[in-house]
Write a protein that holds these residues in place. Structure first.
Motif, PDB file in Angstrom:
ATOM      1  N   LYS A 189      59.248  44.386  21.587  1.00 15.31           N
ATOM      2  CA  LYS A 189      59.620  45.775  21.810  1.00 15.31           C
ATOM      3  C   LYS A 189      58.490  46.520  22.506  1.00 15.31           C
ATOM      4  O   LYS A 189      57.319  46.173  22.356  1.00 15.31           O
ATOM      5  CB  LYS A 189      59.941  46.469  20.484  1.00 15.31           C
ATOM      6  CG  LYS A 189      61.141  45.895  19.747  1.00 15.31           C
ATOM      7  CD  LYS A 189      61.393  46.641  18.445  1.00 15.31           C
ATOM      8  CE  LYS A 189      62.585  46.075  17.702  1.00 15.31           C
ATOM      9  NZ  LYS A 189      62.819  46.777  16.414  1.00 15.31           N
ATOM     10  N   ARG A 190      58.866  47.565  23.225  1.00 15.12           N
ATOM     11  CA  ARG A 190      57.883  48.427  23.871  1.00 15.12           C
ATOM     12  C   ARG A 190      57.833  49.767  23.143  1.00 15.12           C
ATOM     13  O   ARG A 190      58.870  50.351  22.823  1.00 15.12           O
ATOM     14  CB  ARG A 190      58.230  48.664  25.341  1.00 15.12           C
ATOM     15  CG  ARG A 190      57.297  49.658  26.037  1.00 15.12           C
ATOM     16  CD  ARG A 190      57.652  49.835  27.495  1.00 15.12           C
ATOM     17  NE  ARG A 190      57.256  48.688  28.297  1.00 15.12           N
ATOM     18  CZ  ARG A 190      56.025  48.482  28.758  1.00 15.12           C
ATOM     19  NH1 ARG A 190      55.056  49.359  28.484  1.00 15.12           N
ATOM     20  NH2 ARG A 190      55.752  47.429  29.497  1.00 15.12           N
ATOM     21  N   TYR A 191      56.618  50.239  22.868  1.00 15.51           N
ATOM     22  CA  TYR A 191      56.377  51.569  22.315  1.00 15.51           C
ATOM     23  C   TYR A 191      55.383  52.264  23.253  1.00 15.51           C
ATOM     24  O   TYR A 191      54.171  52.131  23.094  1.00 15.51           O
ATOM     25  CB  TYR A 191      55.796  51.491  20.900  1.00 15.51           C
ATOM     26  CG  TYR A 191      56.685  50.755  19.915  1.00 15.51           C
ATOM     27  CD1 TYR A 191      57.738  51.393  19.285  1.00 15.51           C
ATOM     28  CD2 TYR A 191      56.457  49.409  19.625  1.00 15.51           C
ATOM     29  CE1 TYR A 191      58.552  50.725  18.377  1.00 15.51           C
ATOM     30  CE2 TYR A 191      57.264  48.730  18.726  1.00 15.51           C
ATOM     31  CZ  TYR A 191      58.311  49.396  18.113  1.00 15.51           C
ATOM     32  OH  TYR A 191      59.117  48.721  17.222  1.00 15.51           O
ATOM     33  N   GLY A 192      55.904  52.969  24.241  1.00 15.21           N
ATOM     34  CA  GLY A 192      55.012  53.578  25.222  1.00 15.21           C
ATOM     35  C   GLY A 192      54.245  52.517  25.978  1.00 15.21           C
ATOM     36  O   GLY A 192      54.835  51.616  26.588  1.00 15.21           O
ATOM     37  N   LEU A 273      50.750  51.136  15.353  1.00 15.91           N
ATOM     38  CA  LEU A 273      52.202  51.223  15.444  1.00 15.91           C
ATOM     39  C   LEU A 273      52.818  52.081  14.350  1.00 15.91           C
ATOM     40  O   LEU A 273      54.034  52.104  14.184  1.00 15.91           O
ATOM     41  CB  LEU A 273      52.808  49.818  15.398  1.00 15.91           C
ATOM     42  CG  LEU A 273      52.432  48.944  16.603  1.00 15.91           C
ATOM     43  CD1 LEU A 273      52.750  47.490  16.319  1.00 15.91           C
ATOM     44  CD2 LEU A 273      53.160  49.412  17.837  1.00 15.91           C
ATOM     45  N   THR A 276      55.858  54.477  14.787  1.00 10.00           N
ATOM     46  CA  THR A 276      57.238  54.018  14.982  1.00 10.00           C
ATOM     47  C   THR A 276      58.152  54.459  13.851  1.00 10.00           C
ATOM     48  O   THR A 276      59.368  54.379  13.973  1.00 10.00           O
ATOM     49  CB  THR A 276      57.304  52.486  15.090  1.00 10.00           C
ATOM     50  OG1 THR A 276      56.874  51.908  13.848  1.00 10.00           O
ATOM     51  CG2 THR A 276      56.421  51.987  16.221  1.00 10.00           C
ATOM     52  N   GLU A 278      58.345  53.122  10.799  1.00  8.79           N
ATOM     53  CA  GLU A 278      58.653  52.098   9.807  1.00  8.79           C
ATOM     54  C   GLU A 278      57.839  52.325   8.541  1.00  8.79           C
ATOM     55  O   GLU A 278      56.717  52.821   8.589  1.00  8.79           O
ATOM     56  CB  GLU A 278      58.317  50.708  10.344  1.00  8.79           C
ATOM     57  CG  GLU A 278      59.332  50.155  11.307  1.00  8.79           C
ATOM     58  CD  GLU A 278      59.011  48.714  11.647  1.00  8.79           C
ATOM     59  OE1 GLU A 278      59.936  47.896  11.624  1.00  8.79           O
ATOM     60  OE2 GLU A 278      57.846  48.429  11.927  1.00  8.79           O
TER      61      GLU A 278
END
Length: 312
Positions: A189-192, A273, A276, A278
Motif C-alpha cells: 500500500k501507498r501512504y503518501g 505509519l 493510518t 490502525e
C-alpha cells in the motif's frame, strides 16, 4: 492495553513472564546473541539480570537480521526472583541503551513459549518514495527515488500467498532444513510518500523478506512485469533471484498467538505509519493444518523438540 496506564509497583510477579520489546536494530547484529558482535538479546538479558541481581536468559518469538528493527518482539523468561511490573519495565529500561526498550510485561502460564507457541510473524518493509534522500527517517526506511507503482507491486505479491517453496528468496547461508513456508497475506500500500510491504507468515527464511522486497521494487519501477514474482517463485533458485533490499527498511511488527494467552494489544508499528488510523491491524489467521497444530500444541507444555523453523 491503553497507551497510558499505571504500572503496578507493589505486587511481585511470579512464574513465567512474557515481555514486549522494541528496538532500533541499526547497530546490532540482530536479536539473537552472538559472540562476535553486539545483539539485542545480550543487552536485554544484561538489563534484566541487573533488575533481578541474578542471571536471566530470554527466549524470543523470532530472530531478526542485522540492522532490522522491531516494534513488537515478544520474549519470555522465568525470573529467579519476584519483582513488580514497574520494577521490571522501569528497571530494565534504566539499564538498557537508548535504542532498546521494554514496553510491557505480563505473567503467563508455564505452557507459553514465545517461539513455539507463535502462530504467525508479521513484518513491514517501508520504502520512502521521493526524489530527495531521507534525513530524519534515514535509519528506518529504504529510500527509492524512482516512482513506484504500489498497486502493481500488490498484484504481483499475491503469488506469494499460501504454502510454497521459497528457495528463490532465501539467503545462500540459510540454515533452515526446509524452504517451505506459509504466507498468510502480503499487501502493498501507498501512504503518501511511503510505500509499505506488509507480510505475515508462519515463519521466514534468512533474508526472505528483504529478497521479496527487492523483487517487488523491480516490479514497482516497471523493470519487471507483474508475473515476475510468480516466475521467481517457480524457479526455486536464488541465483536467478533479484537484489536483497537493505535491512534498514524492515520492521518486525507482531507475533501472533492464541487468544487464550491474552497478551497486551498495541498500535501496529512502525510509528511512521501511525497516522493510518490502525490500532493493532489484526487479521484473521488462515485455517491451515499448521495453525491448528500450533493451537493444539500451545495447550500442552512445549517440551518437545522445536520444529525446524527459522524466523528471519
Amino acid at each position: 492495553m491503553t497507551l497510558f496506564y499505571h504500572f503496578d509497583e507493589k505486587i511481585p510477579l511470579t512464574g513465567r513472564l512474557a515481555m514486549g520489546v522494541e528496538y532500533d536494530g541499526t547497530r546490532y547484529c540482530g536479536f539473537q546473541r552472538l559472540n562476535h558482535a553486539a545483539s539485542v538479546q545480550a543487552s536485554l538479558e544484561g538489563a534484566l539480570s541487573k533488575v533481578a541481581n541474578e542471571p536471566i536468559q530470554v527466549s524470543a518469538s523470532g530472530r531478526t537480521d542485522s540492522g532490522v528493527h522491531a516494534t513488537r518482539q515478544i520474549v519470555h523468561f522465568d525470573p529467579p526472583v519476584g519483582r513488580s511490573e514497574k520494577a521490571w519495565i522501569f528497571g530494565a529500561n534504566t539499564h538498557l541503551p537508548r535504542d532498546v526498550a521494554v514496553r510491557w510485561v505480563k505473567p503467563v502460564g508455564d505452557d507459553f513459549h514465545s517461539r513455539l507457541c507463535a502462530l504467525g510473524r508479521r513484518y513491514r518493509y517501508v520504502l520512502l518514495n521521493q526524489i530527495s534522500r531521507p534525513v530524519l527517517e534515514r535509519a528506518n526506511v529504504t529510500w527509492c527515488r524512482d516512482p513506484l507503482d504500489a498497486d502493481a507491486m500488490h498484484r504481483a505479491a499475491q503469488a506469494l500467498v499460501g504454502e510454497h517453496d521459497f528457495s528463490s528468496f532465501r539467503a545462500a547461508g540459510c540454515q533452515s532444513k526446509t524452504p517451505w513456508r506459509h504466507m498468510h497475506f502480503v499487501d502493498v500500500k501507498r501512504y503518501g510518500q511511503l510505500v509499505m510491504i506488509d507480510i505475515q507468515g508462519n515463519a521466514f527464511l534468512h533474508h526472505m523478506i528483504r529478497n521479496i522486497a527487492g523483487a517487488l521494487v523491480s516490479v514497482g519501477r516497471g523493470a519487471q512485469d507483474e508475473a515476475y514474482i510468480g516466475e521467481l517463485l517457480a524457479l526455486k533458485n536464488r541465483r536467478k533471484g533479484d537484489v536483497t533490499a537493505p535491512a534498514c527498511g524492515l520492521h518486525f511488527v507482531d507475533s501472533v498467538y492464541d487468544e487464550r494467552f491474552d497478551l497486551p494489544k498495541e498500535p501496529l508499528g512502525p510509528h511512521l505509519l501511525s497516522f493510518t488510523g490502525e490500532w493493532t491491524g489484526e487479521r484473521e489467521l488462515p485455517d491451515t493444518p499448521r495453525v491448528a497444530y500450533r493451537r493444539k500444541r500451545s495447550l500442552r507444555h512445549p517440551t518437545a523438540p522445536p520444529e525446524q523453523e527459522a524466523s528471519s
